[in-house]
Design a protein around this motif. Structure first.
Motif, PDB file in Angstrom:
ATOM      1  N   PRO A  77      23.198  81.479  74.775  1.00  0.00           N
ATOM      2  CA  PRO A  77      22.729  82.579  73.912  1.00  0.00           C
ATOM      3  C   PRO A  77      22.983  82.330  72.431  1.00  0.00           C
ATOM      4  CG  PRO A  77      23.874  83.453  75.825  1.00  0.00           C
ATOM      5  CD  PRO A  77      24.080  81.978  75.845  1.00  0.00           C
ATOM      6  N   PHE A  78      24.131  81.749  72.091  1.00  0.00           N
ATOM      7  CA  PHE A  78      24.436  81.475  70.691  1.00  0.00           C
ATOM      8  C   PHE A  78      23.532  80.371  70.142  1.00  0.00           C
ATOM      9  CE2 PHE A  78      29.071  83.192  70.445  1.00  0.00           C
ATOM     10  CZ  PHE A  78      28.582  84.460  70.718  1.00  0.00           C
ATOM     11  N   ALA A  79      23.210  79.394  70.990  1.00  0.00           N
ATOM     12  CA  ALA A  79      22.284  78.348  70.553  1.00  0.00           C
ATOM     13  C   ALA A  79      20.920  78.946  70.212  1.00  0.00           C
ATOM     14  CB  ALA A  79      22.145  77.287  71.651  1.00  0.00           C
ATOM     15  N   THR A  80      20.476  79.919  71.027  1.00  0.00           N
ATOM     16  CA  THR A  80      19.204  80.594  70.754  1.00  0.00           C
ATOM     17  C   THR A  80      19.270  81.394  69.459  1.00  0.00           C
ATOM     18  OG1 THR A  80      18.778  80.756  73.127  1.00  0.00           O
ATOM     19  CG2 THR A  80      17.505  82.205  71.692  1.00  0.00           C
ATOM     20  N   LEU A  81      20.391  82.086  69.242  1.00  0.00           N
ATOM     21  CA  LEU A  81      20.575  82.818  67.984  1.00  0.00           C
ATOM     22  C   LEU A  81      20.548  81.860  66.793  1.00  0.00           C
ATOM     23  CD1 LEU A  81      23.326  85.415  68.970  1.00  0.00           C
ATOM     24  CD2 LEU A  81      20.943  85.901  68.367  1.00  0.00           C
ATOM     25  N   GLY A  82      21.084  80.659  66.986  1.00  0.00           N
ATOM     26  CA  GLY A  82      21.066  79.658  65.919  1.00  0.00           C
ATOM     27  C   GLY A  82      19.652  79.244  65.559  1.00  0.00           C
TER      28      GLY A  82
END
Length: 460
Positions: A77-82
């Protein structure tokens, strides 16, 4: 300059200016060291924490498990937010949360407060590690990507080598809260460097899919906890229940996102053959490494009678050689097939594990050390080229998803390795070390075959 122009500039930029490259890589190195060291030092301090908090070992272990689980479920999820809001934005937020939660850990006065603070630390570490390698792709030119990833691997190897030593040195002169206090000044330095020196990236215009993120986190979290529960001897009904939840969540996730062009869970990247093969290679290699890391201390201390300090010294050649070979392998991967380099490295790892399993009855320190060196050199030769392939196989705009999958594969492999060796030791006690090492050798051998398959895939 408009946001569109900024995104175009970021997409077309082939690395930062030389001076800024150095500062950005130093920032990455400090943050990565903090995230990796923190897991190692907490392991060493667990007995002291349990005594100080008047807690049992089964409760204290959540100080480690809470961190690892939060890290695992937040990576993608954090990679997607990035990809949507910028890698450096997610990175700086993760670094800030990690630093603040380190302070909270140091001032925790109950096991519940410490465990919750460690979960927050894991969330912060996920912010760092989810986009860590994606940022490297924007820091250096493509022609030097392998070398830069090799430096990252060297930093990771050094952190793994020094973790227990640093923890032991601090605990010899101070109490366990100081293990977390030391993160604060280093975190502040990294935050100051990150403010102006990390690169921007081209952004994705898609909206954040909360349902997809929750389903992905649930499936990955249940997969890892079920494997760990199996290794720790939990009742089979509980393990089956976790696996059922994992399968149901995974099925719903596939049905929801498999037809989306840019899905929350990167199914689009898994359709790239060399990417999928590299992830499988990573899972097998890290499972083999973790099996050896867990089994060997029992053998060296329980069977051969070496004191704990000597056990740590005898284990050091593995991560030391990994750290030394990784940057060389990274540089080679810019010119030589990563599939070939990884295959050779994993063959060396498998051979070293077989040699460790069949040592003389009373091995000398040198007999142990050269086998550890062979394993470490083989793992270093595999790791950097494999990471480079995972990141390089993805479109540049999907570097965040590739970075998140890289971290997820590593954690999955480590959890699998820990569970398998726990089963062997639980069933056979110290006699389980030999089967554990041979099983690790088989896993490394399978990963070697998968790595060599990438040569044809990359040519295609």
């Amino acid at each position: 300059m408009s946001e569109t122009e900024k995104r175009i500039d970021a997409s077309e930029l082939d690395g930062l200016p030389p001076r800024q490259q150095v500062i950005a890589m130093v920032t990455i190195a400090i943050s990565l060291t903090l995230a990796l060291l923190d897991s190692a030092v907490a392991n060493v301090a667990l007995p002291m924490i349990a005594v100080d908090m008047h807690s049992g070992a089964s409760t204290a272990i959540w100080v480690v498990n809470g961190y690892q689980l939060a890290l695992a479920v937040c990576l993608l999820p954090f990679a997607t937010l990035g990809e949507k809001h910028g890698y450096r934005t997610v990175y700086k937020a993760g670094l800030m949360l990690f630093t603040l939660s380190s302070l909270a850990c140091a001032f925790s006065h109950s096991m519940l407060a410490l465990t919750l603070s460690r979960v927050l630390q894991g969330v912060g570490a996920a912010g760092i590690m989810s986009v860590n390698t994606a940022l490297v792709r924007y820091i250096v030119p493509r022609s030097r990507l392998g070398s830069a990833i090799g430096i990252n691997a060297m930093v990771a190897g050094t952190a793994a080598t020094l973790g227990p030593t640093v923890a032991g040195a601090i605990l010899s002169v101070a109490s366990w809260p100081w293990l977390f206090v030391i993160n604060v000044p280093l975190g502040l330095v990294a935050m100051a460097l990150a403010r102006r020196n990390l690169p921007d990236n081209d952004r994705s215009m898609r909206s954040f899919d909360l349902a997809g993120a929750l389903l992905g986190a649930l499936s990955i979290g249940m997969l890892i906890t079920s494997v760990e529960s199996l290794g720790h001897g939990m009742k089979w009904q509980a393990v089956v229940a976790q696996l059922v939840i994992c399968v149901v969540a995974g099925t719903l996730l596939i049905r929801k996102e498999s037809r989306i062009a840019l899905p929350q869970f990167p199914f689009d990247l898994l359709r790239i053959p060399v990417f999928a093969l590299s992830l499988c290679t990573s899972v097998g290699a890290f499972a083999a490494q973790m099996m050896a890391y867990v089994a060997l201390p029992f053998f060296l201390h329980g069977s051969l009678g070496y004191p704990p300090a000597m056990v740590g010294l005898l284990m050091t050649p593995w991560p030391l050689l990994t750290g030394l070979v990784a940057p060389i392998a990274g540089r080679l991967s810019d010119r030589v097939s990563p599939g070939l380099l990884g295959g050779i490295g994993l063959a060396a790892l498998s051979t070293g594990l077989v040699c460790l399993a069949w040592m003389p009855e009373t091995p000398r320190p040198f007999d142990i050390a050269w086998r550890m060196m062979l394993c470490g050199a083989g793992f270093g030769l595999f790791q950097s080229p494999n990471n480079r392939t995972i990141i390089g196989a993805a479109p540049k705009s999907r570097s965040g998803a590739a970075s998140g999958m890289l971290g997820t594969a590593r954690l999955t492999g480590q959890s699998l390795g820990t569970a398998l060796v726990a089963l062997a030791l639980g069933a056979l006690q110290l006699q389980g070390v030999l089967p554990g090492l041979l099983c690790a050798a088989v896993l490394a051998g399978c990963a070697c075959v998968i790595s060599l398959l990438r040569i044809r895939s990359q040519r295609g």
